[in-house]
Design a protein around this motif. Structure first.
Motif, PDB file in Angstrom:
ATOM      1  N   THR A   1     -38.642  15.548 -28.328  1.00 28.98           N
ATOM      2  CA  THR A   1     -38.392  15.604 -29.246  1.00 28.98           C
ATOM      3  C   THR A   1     -39.311  14.740 -30.251  1.00 28.98           C
ATOM      4  O   THR A   1     -39.510  15.487 -30.971  1.00 28.98           O
ATOM      5  CB  THR A   1     -37.028  14.370 -29.562  1.00 28.98           C
TER       6      THR A   1
ATOM      7  N   THR B   1     -41.276  16.865 -33.191  1.00 31.80           N
ATOM      8  CA  THR B   1     -40.534  16.117 -34.586  1.00 31.80           C
ATOM      9  C   THR B   1     -42.694  15.859 -34.642  1.00 31.80           C
ATOM     10  O   THR B   1     -42.189  15.124 -36.555  1.00 31.80           O
ATOM     11  CB  THR B   1     -39.855  15.128 -34.672  1.00 31.80           C
TER      12      THR B   1
ATOM     13  N   THR C   1     -36.572  12.118 -35.069  1.00 31.77           N
ATOM     14  CA  THR C   1     -36.572  11.909 -33.665  1.00 31.77           C
ATOM     15  C   THR C   1     -35.114  10.534 -33.398  1.00 31.77           C
ATOM     16  O   THR C   1     -34.279  11.386 -32.431  1.00 31.77           O
ATOM     17  CB  THR C   1     -37.869  11.217 -32.706  1.00 31.77           C
TER      18      THR C   1
ATOM     19  N   VAL D   1     -32.591  13.106 -34.740  1.00 31.61           N
ATOM     20  CA  VAL D   1     -31.837  13.914 -33.478  1.00 31.61           C
ATOM     21  C   VAL D   1     -31.392  13.149 -32.202  1.00 31.61           C
ATOM     22  O   VAL D   1     -30.049  14.000 -30.989  1.00 31.61           O
ATOM     23  CB  VAL D   1     -33.193  14.377 -32.961  1.00 31.61           C
TER      24      VAL D   1
END
Length: 181
Positions: free
Chosen positions: A112, A116, A147, A150
């Protein structure tokens, strides 16, 4: 006069120690941010009086830097100690694939952060009337913010899935009890 000793702390379990550390950190944050807003907060900035230049800005920044560095050091120490103490017998604990969950969590975090960072915006922004155009830090800022979003979404989905699993088990038990009756 009482002397500070770590002897009493050694008798505490992990939950008691973490609770006391939390209380100390909250108290420090309240004191630092309270002082920030109560002592010289309205002092105008010399170059542009439309902006404030709080007196204790440096104290707040140092406090935050110390907390971030301490958190990073503790995270690295915990990861190293956990890796050293780990053995293959802990790969599955109580029929839970703990090893796979740990690996998946680490890969999700790293993946991630990479995605990102690469997809983060590098478009310059204006901060306090000054254009800021450092591509790396703009992308790094986007990386940390996105991040966080997410991983929060993944955590919410994980909690929802876990609750639904708990509800499914209750329904299965009720069905089994009905079949037995």
């Amino acid at each position: 006069m009482t002397r500070f000793s770590l002897h009493g702390i050694r008798k505490l379990d992990a939950e008691q120690v973490s609770t006391r550390v939390l209380y100390v950190l909250v108290a420090l944050a309240v004191v630092v941010f309270g002082a920030f807003f109560l002592i010289g907060y309205d002092q105008p900035y010399e170059d542009d009086p439309q902006f404030n230049a709080p007196v204790l800005t440096d104290v707040v920044l140092v406090f935050i830097y110390v907390l971030v560095v301490a958190a990073l050091v503790l995270a690295v120490v915990a990861a190293v100690l956990g890796f050293r103490k780990r053995d293959r017998s802990q790969a599955v604990v109580n029929n839970i694939p703990a090893g796979k969950i740990t690996l998946a969590t680490a890969l999700l975090l790293v993946g991630t952060m990479l995605v990102t960072f690469v997809s983060g915006s590098s478009e310059p922004v204006v901060v306090n009337g000054v254009k800021y155009a450092d591509t790396f830090w703009l992308k790094a800022t986007d990386m940390f913010i996105n991040t966080s979003f997410v991983l929060l979404l993944v955590a919410v989905c994980g909690v929802a899935f876990g609750v639904s699993g708990y509800n499914r088990k209750i329904k299965i038990r009720k069905l089994k009890n009905l079949e037995k009756s």
